[in-house]
Enzyme design. Structure first.
Site, PDB file in Angstrom:
ATOM      1  N   HIS A   1      45.672  32.455  28.722  1.00 49.78           N
ATOM      2  CA  HIS A   1      45.611  32.782  30.065  1.00 49.78           C
ATOM      3  C   HIS A   1      46.633  33.507  29.817  1.00 49.78           C
ATOM      4  O   HIS A   1      47.467  34.715  30.613  1.00 49.78           O
ATOM      5  CB  HIS A   1      45.362  32.352  31.731  1.00 49.78           C
TER       6      HIS A   1
ATOM      7  N   ASP B   1      40.908  27.701  26.063  1.00 45.72           N
ATOM      8  CA  ASP B   1      42.184  28.502  26.877  1.00 45.72           C
ATOM      9  C   ASP B   1      42.678  28.228  25.635  1.00 45.72           C
ATOM     10  O   ASP B   1      43.978  27.867  25.939  1.00 45.72           O
ATOM     11  CB  ASP B   1      42.380  27.863  28.208  1.00 45.72           C
TER      12      ASP B   1
ATOM     13  N   GLY C   1      53.988  28.342  34.571  1.00 44.88           N
ATOM     14  CA  GLY C   1      55.517  29.205  33.501  1.00 44.88           C
ATOM     15  C   GLY C   1      55.137  28.083  32.196  1.00 44.88           C
ATOM     16  O   GLY C   1      55.564  28.619  31.513  1.00 44.88           O
ATOM     17  N   ASN C   2      54.712  26.719  32.805  1.00 42.78           N
ATOM     18  CA  ASN C   2      54.747  26.027  31.555  1.00 42.78           C
ATOM     19  C   ASN C   2      53.292  26.212  30.933  1.00 42.78           C
ATOM     20  O   ASN C   2      53.241  25.432  29.724  1.00 42.78           O
ATOM     21  CB  ASN C   2      54.527  24.760  32.294  1.00 42.78           C
ATOM     22  N   SER C   3      52.365  26.664  30.955  1.00 42.61           N
ATOM     23  CA  SER C   3      51.823  27.041  30.471  1.00 42.61           C
ATOM     24  C   SER C   3      51.734  27.684  28.744  1.00 42.61           C
ATOM     25  O   SER C   3      52.779  28.097  28.750  1.00 42.61           O
ATOM     26  CB  SER C   3      50.451  28.502  31.337  1.00 42.61           C
TER      27      SER C   3
ATOM     28  N   GLY D   1      21.189  24.255  19.689  1.00 42.28           N
ATOM     29  CA  GLY D   1      19.775  25.073  20.250  1.00 42.28           C
ATOM     30  C   GLY D   1      18.474  24.769  21.758  1.00 42.28           C
ATOM     31  O   GLY D   1      17.381  24.414  21.401  1.00 42.28           O
ATOM     32  N   VAL D   2      19.540  23.664  22.542  1.00 41.66           N
ATOM     33  CA  VAL D   2      18.514  23.186  24.028  1.00 41.66           C
ATOM     34  C   VAL D   2      19.530  23.413  24.729  1.00 41.66           C
ATOM     35  O   VAL D   2      20.535  23.234  24.651  1.00 41.66           O
ATOM     36  CB  VAL D   2      18.650  21.571  22.676  1.00 41.66           C
TER      37      VAL D   2
ATOM     38  N   ILE E   1      20.213  20.512  27.846  1.00 40.32           N
ATOM     39  CA  ILE E   1      20.219  19.002  27.797  1.00 40.32           C
ATOM     40  C   ILE E   1      20.720  18.776  29.086  1.00 40.32           C
ATOM     41  O   ILE E   1      21.089  19.389  30.149  1.00 40.32           O
ATOM     42  CB  ILE E   1      20.657  18.655  26.826  1.00 40.32           C
TER      43      ILE E   1
END
Length: 490
Positions: A125, A155, A226-228, A284-285, A287
């Site tokens: 992001h 992310d 800003g720490n992201s 492919g299930v 659950i």
């Protein structure tokens, strides 16, 4: 002579024997050998890692929006009115009806260097939709970066810069070894103020926010906008998390921050570096977790494993996995719940043959499944069930149910292949209502077998009672999504 009673504390020689005996009697139990004392200072750690932490500035072109005010003819008195109030001409290039010149939007974030040749990790992001990405190093040096790849599901983004000299970098640590209470340090560019460090402890582990692959470390080290994308270090200077989000009513740090665990990030980064994209395994299930009442209804010893609610076309179906199976083991590892299975499957290589152990009708079966690729399979639609017979209403377990007819299919927007019993009414004081069943839900299985007539429902309930079961398992669909629910049979 010193007597050690705990980390960082000693009883010095010179006491009398009696005084020493009293002191030892009231001394706390010795701390475990692995305990770590609070550091006197984080200064050495900051000096060790700061050169590898970077500030990230992105630039994005944003087109001015077009408004919907009425158009005034040239020379209209309304143009004078807008001008008298200091507002732009509504028909002009900067007015609400005009499309002004494109403008630049800047954003700030953080990141860290993971190799001397210039690979940098940050949050997706931070750089999403960016036209230009500039990296600022602790020394003040600035370099343009190119995007290698992103993974919106965790992310995480991987960048690359070209440098004339090797860059200082940091290594990933083992986030699985981090314990609640361990000291950590966050570094980054909070609120665009430049390089900053904050310290705290690990407050919790294995936090989930909104993603299928979430595995966040929670910390009280101050994390702000800003720490992201910045690193969360352990006291050895290894990255154990990537600072991603905070929980806050006002947008500022209140001591609840979340960092994506390094063991998740490492796997993503390796794939982005090799392929420029992620390649996760796909079973492919559909659950769901096994609840205590579901376990009782199926005669399971404990509520563990991942319950298969639907098997569309794909690897699982080809291998023989069926709706109602409980997956207890994947590739030799025990499956405790759905979250456990999702992560194990995602980490497995695409195309690999793995052994999947399931519980079916009280028996254990091991099936060999060749995994597909999750990214290629996303968006595929599950198949529908088969035709239903005559219409008869019946009151059962607080529900009034009726078979699915063509009129009901049209009314509910279902295909002709849809089948089952429709809930027409529900007693709001019943367990069924308490469990979340609602009018309009479609019951496709009772007792882990398909139903198309109310007589099927009655027979399954009676069989459960005769077997001494307290509950029976129903598979329902709402808006096409399947879910198992255990209802008391009394």
């Amino acid at each position: 002579m010193n007597f050690l009673t705990g980390p960082g504390s000693t009883l010095r020689a010179g006491f009398s024997a009696a005084t020493l005996a009293v002191a030892l009697a009231f001394a706390p139990l010795a701390a475990p050998a692995y305990a770590r004392a609070a550091p006197e200072s984080f200064a050495e750690l900051v000096d060790q890692v700061s050169n590898s932490v970077v500030n990230i500035t992105t630039s994005t072109t944003v087109a001015a929006p077009t408004g919907n005010m009425p158009n005034f003819p040239p020379g209209s008195p309304f143009e004078d009115l807008f001008r008298d109030f200091g507002l732009p001409n509504p028909n002009g290039p900067n007015g609400p009806n005009g499309r002004g010149a494109p403008r630049r939007s800047n954003a700030l974030g953080s990141g860290f260097v993971i190799s001397e040749d210039g690979y940098i990790v940050t949050n997706n992001h931070v750089i999403e939709d960016a036209d230009e990405i500039e990296i600022e190093f602790f020394s003040g040096k600035r370099l343009d970066a190119k995007l290698v790849g992103t993974d919106p599901k965790t992310d995480i983004a991987l960048l690359k810069v070209e440098s004339d000299s090797p860059l200082p970098f940091v290594a990933f640590g083992d986030s699985d070894a981090v314990r609640v209470g361990d000291w950590v340090m966050a570094m980054g560019n909070p609120l665009g103020q430049g390089f900053s460090a904050s310290a705290g402890i690990i407050s919790a582990r294995n936090r989930e926010l909104s993603g299928s692959y979430d595995d966040y470390l929670q910390t009280d080290a101050a994390i702000n906008r800003g720490n992201s994308g910045g690193p969360l270090f352990d006291i050895e200077g290894e990255v154990v998390g990537v600072n991603t989000a905070i929980l806050s009513p006002n947008g500022g740090s209140i001591g609840i921050g979340f960092s994506m665990a390094s063991n998740v990030v490492q796997k993503v980064v390796e794939q982005l570096k090799e392929y420029g994209e992620t390649r996760r395994g796909w079973l492919g299930v559909k659950i769901q977790d096994v609840t205590a009442d579901m376990a009782e209804a199926m005669g399971l010893p404990k509520p563990e494993g991942a319950m298969v609610s639907e098997v569309p076309d794909g690897p699982a179906k080809e291998a023989g996995i069926q709706s109602g199976d409980v997956i207890t083991s994947f590739d030799g590892g025990e499956v405790k719940n759905t979250r456990d299975l999702v992560r194990r499957v995602a980490d497995a290589p695409v195309g690999e043959k793995v052994r999947v152990t399931v519980l079916r009708d009280g028996e254990t079966k091991t099936l060999l499944v060749t995994l597909g690729r999750r990214e290629a399979a996303e968006g595929e639609q599950p198949p529908k069930a088969v035709q239903a017979p005559q219409e008869v209403e019946k009151d059962m377990l607080g529900l009034t149910v009726t078979p699915l007819t063509d009129d009901l299919r049209t009314e509910m927007g279902l295909t002709k292949e849809a089948n089952g019993l429709v809930i027409k009414q529900i007693d709001e004081t019943s367990s069924a209502f308490e469990k979340g069943l609602r009018v309009g839900d479609l019951i496709t299985e009772v007792g882990q077998k398909p139903v198309s007539a109310v007589g099927d429902f009655e027979e399954r309930v009676q069989a459960a009672k005769e077997a001494g079961r307290k509950s029976i398992l129903l598979l329902i669909r709402r808006a096409g999504e399947p879910r198992f629910v255990a209802l008391p049979v009394e």
